[in-house]
Structure formats: C-alpha cells, structure tokens
Design an enzyme around this catalytic site. Structure first.
Site, PDB file in Angstrom:
ATOM      1  N   CYS A   1       0.827  -1.198   0.000  1.00  0.00           N
ATOM      2  CA  CYS A   1       0.000   0.000   0.000  1.00  0.00           C
ATOM      3  C   CYS A   1       0.874   1.266   0.000  1.00  0.00           C
ATOM      4  O   CYS A   1       1.564   1.525  -0.975  1.00  0.00           O
ATOM      5  CB  CYS A   1      -0.996  -0.029   1.166  1.00  0.00           C
TER       6      CYS A   1
ATOM      7  N   HIS B   1      -3.872  -4.702   0.084  1.00  0.00           N
ATOM      8  CA  HIS B   1      -3.400  -5.259   1.359  1.00  0.00           C
ATOM      9  C   HIS B   1      -3.503  -6.783   1.315  1.00  0.00           C
ATOM     10  O   HIS B   1      -4.589  -7.330   1.560  1.00  0.00           O
ATOM     11  CB  HIS B   1      -4.239  -4.717   2.517  1.00  0.00           C
TER      12      HIS B   1
ATOM     13  N   GLU C   1      -2.531  -8.821   3.451  1.00  0.00           N
ATOM     14  CA  GLU C   1      -2.843  -9.319   4.796  1.00  0.00           C
ATOM     15  C   GLU C   1      -4.332  -9.256   5.097  1.00  0.00           C
ATOM     16  O   GLU C   1      -4.796  -9.842   6.077  1.00  0.00           O
ATOM     17  CB  GLU C   1      -2.039  -8.543   5.844  1.00  0.00           C
TER      18      GLU C   1
END
Length: 215
Positions: free
Chosen positions: A77, A197, A199
């Site tokens: 990001c 992202h 994650e």
C-alpha cells in the site's frame, strides 16, 4: 529464513503479523539497520500519508537503507507508493526505486461515464456513487506477471484502501481498474510492491504472501 517487517510511523504492522501467523511464519518487527540489512526477506508495509512517512524514513536513515537492500523486499500500500519516485500527496519526493509517479484519483462528476469497478463499467449517478475516492473495498487484479502471483487465478479479488495510484508502466506486474486502469503491483529487481493489502485479502492474499516468501 529471517523475515523482517520494517518498523516506522506508518506501518500497518499488526495485521501483517497476524496474516503471517496464519500461514505459520514468524517475523521480526524492527527499525534496526543491521537486522534489516541482514534479513532474508523484508516487508515494508504502510498506511497513512506520504510526506510524514518519508520524513520519518529520512530522519532514521531508513530511506537509504531500503534502496540499498539486496534481498527480496515487498512494499504494501503506502509502502509501495513510497518506493516510487514521487507522490502528489503533499508534493513528496519518494525513494525512486520504481520510476513512477503516484497520482491522486480524480473521481468522475455526475452524469459522466464512470470508470470501471472490478473490471466492469458503470454509467451516470450509479458510477459516481461507486467511484468515490478513496477506493475502499474489494477489487479484482489481472494481467498478473512474475512468481509473486504464482497459482493465483486471474481476476482474484484483493482488498484496497487508497486515494492515490501509480499508473501503468514498465514495472507493472498486476493491473486493477478503478476510475481508470492502474498498477496493482510493481516489480524491479529484488523489489516488489502491491497497492492492495494482502494481509486483508483472504485466500488470495495468503497465496501472495506465501509466494513472496518462496521467491
């Protein structure tokens, strides 16, 4: 393998740690010069604002360290945007790993033909409603290149939160479409960056993190 997450004032570190734990990997969070330099792999996360993040990196001499790293590095990001040459966000000179400029999304105005969301076009007020800035939510990625996306289906959905983007260019290894097509991921040498992202991107994100660790 020693995996390091760079600690600085714009890191979305806890969610990255949780995602790595889910795939059975431990990481060291540090801003220690030698530990970062000697790591097997480095993750450079980021949320927040470009100029204050760059100021912190420079004050702690992490800017020169990151540019000189020889091992695989993954920017996430804002981390990816800081790896570009310049960001329009508060007129910020960045790390210049990728020779790309980061620009602000310009939302469509009412009555105009909208851009695309998830690869599909929408028109009129519906488009304006869908194409708010920043982009927050799920969007698909395509034109996937390099082993960072190994075994990942084309048009996999990933989670994005950003109001600025890097245009398509020679370093683009994945594309997304929101208002216009842009770089969902960049690659040059040992440096990789993703605008989304991983994650927070469920199975697709897990696969990308696994692929990075296997580079």
């Amino acid at each position: 393998m020693d995996l390091v997450i760079i600690k600085y004032n714009a890191g979305n570190i806890q969610s990255v740690l949780y995602a790595l734990e889910r795939i059975g990997v431990n990481a060291l969070v540090t801003d220690d010069y030698e530990k970062i330099k000697s790591a097997g792999k480095v993750i450079f996360p980021g949320v927040g604002e470009a100029s204050s993040a760059m100021r912190y990196l420079k004050e702690h001499k992490l800017d020169t360290l990151i540019k000189d790293l020889q091992q695989p590095v993954l920017g996430i990001c804002l981390g990816m945007q800081l790896m570009c040459a310049y960001s329009e966000e508060n007129d910020t000179t960045c790390l210049n790993i990728f020779d790309e400029h980061v620009r602000k999304f310009i939302p469509p105005t009412g009555g105009e033909q909208g851009g695309a969301v998830g690869g599909h076009s929408h028109a009129g007020e519906d488009a304006v409603e869908r194409l708010k800035v920043p982009q927050i939510g799920w969007n698909n990625i395509f034109n996937l290149k390099t082993d960072l996306f190994k075994e990942l289906p084309v048009n996999s959905y990933c989670y994005f939160v950003h109001g600025y983007y890097a245009a398509l260019g020679e370093h683009t290894i994945a594309t997304a479409d929101y208002i216009q097509p842009y770089s969902a991921a960049l690659h040059k040498g040992n440096f990789y960056g993703v605008q989304f992202h991983p994650e927070k991107s469920a199975k697709a994100g897990e696969q990308i993190l696994k692929n990075f660790l296997n580079l």
